[in-house]
Design a protein around this motif. Structure first.
Motif, PDB file in Angstrom:
ATOM      1  N   PRO A 141      44.060  26.280  38.623  1.00 54.26           N
ATOM      2  CA  PRO A 141      45.117  27.211  38.209  1.00 54.26           C
ATOM      3  C   PRO A 141      44.558  28.307  37.299  1.00 54.26           C
ATOM      4  N   PRO A 142      45.215  29.470  37.261  1.00 53.45           N
ATOM      5  CA  PRO A 142      44.751  30.552  36.401  1.00 53.45           C
ATOM      6  C   PRO A 142      44.861  30.198  34.919  1.00 53.45           C
ATOM      7  N   PHE A 143      44.117  30.941  34.114  1.00 48.43           N
ATOM      8  CA  PHE A 143      44.064  30.703  32.674  1.00 48.43           C
ATOM      9  C   PHE A 143      45.095  31.548  31.928  1.00 48.43           C
ATOM     10  N   ASP A 144      45.362  31.140  30.682  1.00 49.19           N
ATOM     11  CA  ASP A 144      46.236  31.904  29.789  1.00 49.19           C
ATOM     12  C   ASP A 144      45.455  32.937  28.977  1.00 49.19           C
ATOM     13  N   ARG A 171      46.908  34.424  34.333  1.00 45.33           N
ATOM     14  CA  ARG A 171      48.326  34.440  34.657  1.00 45.33           C
ATOM     15  C   ARG A 171      48.956  35.773  34.237  1.00 45.33           C
ATOM     16  N   PRO A 172      49.977  36.250  34.981  1.00 41.80           N
ATOM     17  CA  PRO A 172      50.747  37.394  34.502  1.00 41.80           C
ATOM     18  C   PRO A 172      51.294  37.112  33.100  1.00 41.80           C
ATOM     19  N   GLY A 173      51.184  38.104  32.220  1.00 45.82           N
ATOM     20  CA  GLY A 173      51.625  37.939  30.843  1.00 45.82           C
ATOM     21  C   GLY A 173      50.568  37.382  29.922  1.00 45.82           C
ATOM     22  N   SER A 174      49.392  37.069  30.467  1.00 51.13           N
ATOM     23  CA  SER A 174      48.341  36.444  29.660  1.00 51.13           C
ATOM     24  C   SER A 174      47.289  37.466  29.239  1.00 51.13           C
ATOM     25  N   GLY A 191      44.409  47.757  37.380  1.00 50.99           N
ATOM     26  CA  GLY A 191      45.698  48.400  37.170  1.00 50.99           C
ATOM     27  C   GLY A 191      46.774  47.494  36.603  1.00 50.99           C
ATOM     28  N   THR A 192      46.605  46.178  36.767  1.00 51.83           N
ATOM     29  CA  THR A 192      47.607  45.235  36.244  1.00 51.83           C
ATOM     30  C   THR A 192      47.370  44.879  34.786  1.00 51.83           C
ATOM     31  N   TRP A 193      46.286  45.406  34.175  1.00 52.99           N
ATOM     32  CA  TRP A 193      45.977  45.102  32.782  1.00 52.99           C
ATOM     33  C   TRP A 193      46.403  46.258  31.890  1.00 52.99           C
ATOM     34  N   ASP A 213      53.447  41.415  33.073  1.00 50.81           N
ATOM     35  CA  ASP A 213      54.366  40.373  33.549  1.00 50.81           C
ATOM     36  C   ASP A 213      54.894  40.733  34.932  1.00 50.81           C
ATOM     37  N   GLY A 214      55.051  39.727  35.776  1.00 49.65           N
ATOM     38  CA  GLY A 214      55.676  39.941  37.056  1.00 49.65           C
ATOM     39  C   GLY A 214      54.784  40.590  38.090  1.00 49.65           C
ATOM     40  N   VAL A 215      53.482  40.763  37.758  1.00 49.85           N
ATOM     41  CA  VAL A 215      52.555  41.365  38.700  1.00 49.85           C
ATOM     42  C   VAL A 215      51.446  40.385  38.999  1.00 49.85           C
ATOM     43  N   ARG A 216      51.169  40.149  40.256  1.00 49.19           N
ATOM     44  CA  ARG A 216      50.114  39.219  40.633  1.00 49.19           C
ATOM     45  C   ARG A 216      48.929  39.990  41.183  1.00 49.19           C
TER      46      ARG A 216
END
Length: 216
Positions: A141-144, A171-174, A191-193, A213-216
Motif C-alpha cells: 500500500p502507498p505511504f503517508d 496517498r492523496p493528502g499525504s 502536477g498532483t503535488w 486530495d482526491g487525485v490519484r
C-alpha cells in the motif's frame, strides 16, 4: 538520511562544502546520531562512516517534525537514502506506526537493523537495495509520508519524482519531504503535488510537498 556526495563518488552522501558536521565523529570510522524528540529523545546511536554518512542536522529535523506535528502519529513512513536513519528513526520515536528505511549500503543496513533492535522497535523495516530499483514497482500500500535526501549533484530528484507519482507511492493528502543543494532551483514536482513549506539553511534547501486530495 542526509548524506552528501559529488557525482564522482559512490552513492553515499557527503557534507557539501562549508556545511559543518552534525554528528560526532568517533575513532574507528563511526558516527553518532542523537534522537531529538519523542519516546527515544536523547538516545544516542552509532552508525558506520560508510561513504561519509551524516545525520540531517538537529535544527532541520526539529523544523521538519514541527511541520508534520499533526501528521506523524500513526503514519506509515518511507525513508529513502536512509543512511544513519535520522529521519525514519525520528519519525518512529515521535509516534509513526511504521518506517521503511531503504539504503543500498550493506554496512548501513546492518547498523539500521541493529539500532532498531537496540531501541526495541517493531515498527521499523530495513531494505538493502538501490532506491531507484525499489521504487520501480510498488508491491505494498502507498505511504503517508516519504523522506528523501539523495546525494547531491546527480539528478536524483528529477528521476525519482516521476517514479513516486507514477507508481502511486504516496496517498492523496499525504506528504513528501526532500532536500537538495541550494545552488539549483527546486526540481519541477508532479502536477498532483503542491509545495507546502520550504526553507534554506546554508547550502541546503528543504521542502515539504503535499499530494492533492482526491487525485490519484
Amino acid at each position: 538520511m542526509a548524506r552528501r556526495k559529488t557525482a564522482s563518488q559512490s552513492p553515499s552522501k557527503r557534507n557539501p562544502p562549508n556545511r559543518g558536521p552534525a554528528s560526532a565523529r568517533k575513532d574507528g570510522g563511526t558516527g553518532e546520531l542523537r534522537i531529538i524528540g519523542g519516546d527515544w529523545r536523547s538516545r544516542k546511536l552509532r552508525f558506520p562512516d560508510a561513504g561519509g554518512v551524516r545525520p540531517t542536522p538537529a535544527r532541520t529535523r526539529e523544523t521538519l517534525f514541527s511541520w508534520l506535528a499533526f501528521q506523524i502519529v500513526g503514519s506509515d513512513c518511507l525513508d529513502l537514502f536512509a543512511g544513519s536513519g535520522a529521519l525514519g528513526l525520528e519519525a518512529l520515536s515521535r509516534g509513526a506506526a511504521t518506517a521503511t528505511l531503504v539504503d543500498h549500503t550493506p554496512a548501513l543496513a546492518t547498523a539500521l537493523r541493529d539500532n532498531l533492535r537496540l531501541l526495541k522497535s517493531s515498527g521499523g523495516e530495513v531494505v538493502c537495495t538501490e532506491v531507484e530499483s525499489y521504487l520501480k514497482q510498488r508491491n505494498r500500500p502507498p505511504f503517508d509520508i516519504v523522506f528523501m535526501d539523495p546525494p547531491f549533484r546527480q539528478g536524483w530528484l528529477e528521476r525519482l519524482f516521476p517514479l513516486l507519482a507514477q507508481q502511486e507511492w504516496i496517498r492523496p493528502g499525504s506528504w513528501i519531504y526532500v532536500e537538495h543543494e541550494s545552488e539549483i532551483p527546486t526540481p519541477a514536482a508532479p502536477g498532483t503535488w503542491q509545495l507546502h513549506r520550504q526553507k534554506s539553511a546554508g547550502q541546503v534547501t528543504y521542502s515539504l510537498f503535499r499530494v492533492k486530495d482526491g487525485v490519484r
